[in-house]
Design a protein around this motif. Sequence first.
Motif, PDB file in Angstrom:
ATOM      1  N   ILE A 287       0.818  -1.221   0.000  1.00 42.48           N
ATOM      2  CA  ILE A 287       0.000   0.000   0.000  1.00 42.48           C
ATOM      3  C   ILE A 287       0.853   1.272   0.000  1.00 42.48           C
ATOM      4  O   ILE A 287       0.614   2.192  -0.787  1.00 42.48           O
ATOM      5  N   ILE A 288       1.856   1.348   0.877  1.00 40.65           N
ATOM      6  CA  ILE A 288       2.641   2.590   0.967  1.00 40.65           C
ATOM      7  C   ILE A 288       4.109   2.405   0.599  1.00 40.65           C
ATOM      8  O   ILE A 288       4.824   3.390   0.473  1.00 40.65           O
ATOM      9  N   ASN A 289       4.585   1.147   0.482  1.00 40.77           N
ATOM     10  CA  ASN A 289       5.967   0.879   0.057  1.00 40.77           C
ATOM     11  C   ASN A 289       6.981   1.685   0.872  1.00 40.77           C
ATOM     12  O   ASN A 289       7.733   2.507   0.332  1.00 40.77           O
ATOM     13  N   PRO A 290       7.041   1.468   2.203  1.00 41.81           N
ATOM     14  CA  PRO A 290       7.902   2.308   3.056  1.00 41.81           C
ATOM     15  C   PRO A 290       9.392   2.022   2.910  1.00 41.81           C
ATOM     16  O   PRO A 290       9.795   0.920   2.515  1.00 41.81           O
ATOM     17  N   HIS A 291      10.198   3.023   3.238  1.00 40.36           N
ATOM     18  CA  HIS A 291      11.636   2.817   3.311  1.00 40.36           C
ATOM     19  C   HIS A 291      11.984   1.913   4.492  1.00 40.36           C
ATOM     20  O   HIS A 291      12.947   1.142   4.426  1.00 40.36           O
ATOM     21  N   ALA A 292      11.228   2.063   5.588  1.00 39.07           N
ATOM     22  CA  ALA A 292      11.493   1.270   6.794  1.00 39.07           C
ATOM     23  C   ALA A 292      10.208   1.067   7.582  1.00 39.07           C
ATOM     24  O   ALA A 292       9.304   1.910   7.544  1.00 39.07           O
ATOM     25  N   VAL A 293      10.148  -0.060   8.288  1.00 38.42           N
ATOM     26  CA  VAL A 293       9.100  -0.300   9.274  1.00 38.42           C
ATOM     27  C   VAL A 293       9.804  -0.402  10.624  1.00 38.42           C
ATOM     28  O   VAL A 293      10.761  -1.180  10.782  1.00 38.42           O
ATOM     29  N   ILE A 294       9.374   0.388  11.576  1.00 34.29           N
ATOM     30  CA  ILE A 294      10.016   0.446  12.893  1.00 34.29           C
ATOM     31  C   ILE A 294       9.177  -0.318  13.896  1.00 34.29           C
ATOM     32  O   ILE A 294       7.952  -0.167  13.940  1.00 34.29           O
ATOM     33  N   PHE A 295       9.831  -1.138  14.716  1.00 31.06           N
ATOM     34  CA  PHE A 295       9.181  -1.882  15.788  1.00 31.06           C
ATOM     35  C   PHE A 295       9.777  -1.467  17.130  1.00 31.06           C
ATOM     36  O   PHE A 295      10.930  -1.026  17.206  1.00 31.06           O
ATOM     37  N   CYS A 296       9.007  -1.634  18.172  1.00 34.71           N
ATOM     38  CA  CYS A 296       9.484  -1.338  19.530  1.00 34.71           C
ATOM     39  C   CYS A 296      10.355  -2.485  20.039  1.00 34.71           C
ATOM     40  O   CYS A 296      10.037  -3.657  19.838  1.00 34.71           O
ATOM     41  N   LYS A 297      11.427  -2.140  20.716  1.00 35.17           N
ATOM     42  CA  LYS A 297      12.340  -3.152  21.246  1.00 35.17           C
ATOM     43  C   LYS A 297      11.676  -4.028  22.310  1.00 35.17           C
ATOM     44  O   LYS A 297      12.166  -5.136  22.574  1.00 35.17           O
ATOM     45  N   ASP A 298      10.579  -3.551  22.908  1.00 36.92           N
ATOM     46  CA  ASP A 298       9.849  -4.358  23.882  1.00 36.92           C
ATOM     47  C   ASP A 298       8.972  -5.404  23.215  1.00 36.92           C
ATOM     48  O   ASP A 298       8.488  -6.328  23.873  1.00 36.92           O
ATOM     49  N   ASP A 299       8.724  -5.239  21.899  1.00 38.33           N
ATOM     50  CA  ASP A 299       7.861  -6.170  21.169  1.00 38.33           C
ATOM     51  C   ASP A 299       8.645  -7.278  20.473  1.00 38.33           C
ATOM     52  O   ASP A 299       8.245  -8.442  20.501  1.00 38.33           O
ATOM     53  N   ILE A 300       9.748  -6.904  19.823  1.00 34.59           N
ATOM     54  CA  ILE A 300      10.530  -7.901  19.089  1.00 34.59           C
ATOM     55  C   ILE A 300      12.017  -7.607  19.234  1.00 34.59           C
ATOM     56  O   ILE A 300      12.411  -6.509  19.612  1.00 34.59           O
ATOM     57  N   ASN A 301      12.832  -8.624  18.924  1.00 37.08           N
ATOM     58  CA  ASN A 301      14.277  -8.439  18.892  1.00 37.08           C
ATOM     59  C   ASN A 301      14.786  -8.603  17.458  1.00 37.08           C
ATOM     60  O   ASN A 301      14.001  -8.813  16.533  1.00 37.08           O
ATOM     61  N   ILE A 326      14.587  -1.800  14.881  1.00 41.87           N
ATOM     62  CA  ILE A 326      14.192  -1.955  16.288  1.00 41.87           C
ATOM     63  C   ILE A 326      14.546  -0.652  17.005  1.00 41.87           C
ATOM     64  O   ILE A 326      15.688  -0.189  16.944  1.00 41.87           O
ATOM     65  N   SER A 327      13.573  -0.044  17.688  1.00 42.37           N
ATOM     66  CA  SER A 327      13.825   1.242  18.331  1.00 42.37           C
ATOM     67  C   SER A 327      13.194   1.287  19.721  1.00 42.37           C
ATOM     68  O   SER A 327      12.449   0.381  20.123  1.00 42.37           O
ATOM     69  N   ASP A 328      13.506   2.358  20.441  1.00 39.59           N
ATOM     70  CA  ASP A 328      12.976   2.573  21.800  1.00 39.59           C
ATOM     71  C   ASP A 328      11.722   3.435  21.686  1.00 39.59           C
ATOM     72  O   ASP A 328      11.814   4.646  21.482  1.00 39.59           O
ATOM     73  N   TRP A 329      10.562   2.829  21.823  1.00 43.38           N
ATOM     74  CA  TRP A 329       9.294   3.527  21.606  1.00 43.38           C
ATOM     75  C   TRP A 329       9.106   4.688  22.573  1.00 43.38           C
ATOM     76  O   TRP A 329       8.695   5.784  22.173  1.00 43.38           O
ATOM     77  N   LYS A 330       9.397   4.489  23.839  1.00 40.97           N
ATOM     78  CA  LYS A 330       9.218   5.559  24.826  1.00 40.97           C
ATOM     79  C   LYS A 330      10.091   6.768  24.490  1.00 40.97           C
ATOM     80  O   LYS A 330       9.643   7.909  24.578  1.00 40.97           O
TER      81      LYS A 330
END
Length: 349
Positions: A287-301, A326-330
């Motif tokens: 749908i949007i063909n992103p450069h990146a998808v970011i996830f929270c480090k508390d959700d996945i490694n 993988i990033s720090d959501w807070k």
Amino acid sequence: MVNVIKKPFITPKRMNQAIHSQIRLTLLELSHATKAEISQRTDISFPTVSKALEQMEQSGEAVMAGIDESSGGRRPVRYALNAEHRYGLGVYLEKEETVYTVINYRGEAVATLNLPSVLEEGPEAFTAQLQTVINRYPSIQSVAIGVPGSVKDGKIFFIPEYEKFSQFDMKAFYEERFNLQVVVENDMNAAVLGYHDLSRRVDNQTLAYVYLGKNGPGAGILINGDVIRGSTFFSGEVSFVPQYDRYNFLEAVRKSRQAQQELGKSDELGDDMIDAMSRLVAALVSIINPHAVIFCKDDINRADADKIALQCAKYVPDTHIPELVISDWKEDYLHGLQRLALHRMMEGL
């Protein structure tokens, strides 16, 4: 008869405000600059920049930050924003806590307060808590509030499980109550803005920030650098994305978590969760063909992200699979709110 399109008249006052705003944002971005550097950066004439900076010095908004070496003439003065001129406040409401961060006029955090959650209690409890913080820091001029729900023009219209905040016009209420500049933003929109600023990615990227969260999954989406809100400001509510014959992404997440708990592996992602997340990434790709998808480090490694990428290749060509970060959501969330509060404060002067 020819219809003449009337352009809005720009008054001298508005022009002056626009000039000051550009100079503020330039000093914010560069930390400090000379008049010539500001003029070159903004395309505002040198005399106009000089006059504006003189006004900003007189009001205490800008200060001298040093003097450069001479290249033959007068030594150029370097200017910076006065950190103590005004303060802003970023605050987010979460299931387990309410987090406040006070920033100075340069966007630097000067205090962080972790207080009890008010989502179950409602606006009255939040108002009392907010009043306490503002009393402690009376120089606060703007507030950016993040909420786990959908927001349109400062009004919360969809916030599952916290009905006391539903249909609450938070922006209008607190602007009148505290006489401050207020911006209200969906949590994931603030997070993706914060991540984009912190990561120093090039402008105009397309990003999706996915967080499973305590209140159900959500996503913040930037397309070509702009937050996408949608026709009814419902963009990013990925809980509702259909994935299987009988349930959506939220139900897939809940079923997987329950299965892992029964197996005594609640700290691990099961194969069904990996598949559900890979399907969501595939949907975002198509749908949007992103450069990146970011996830929270508390959700996945990192290992989970690699598995998601491999599984995603079963649904879309692997050449189109974006970078999985993988990033720090807070940290991203608070930074996004800080930037919103800072820009709102500067625009509102």
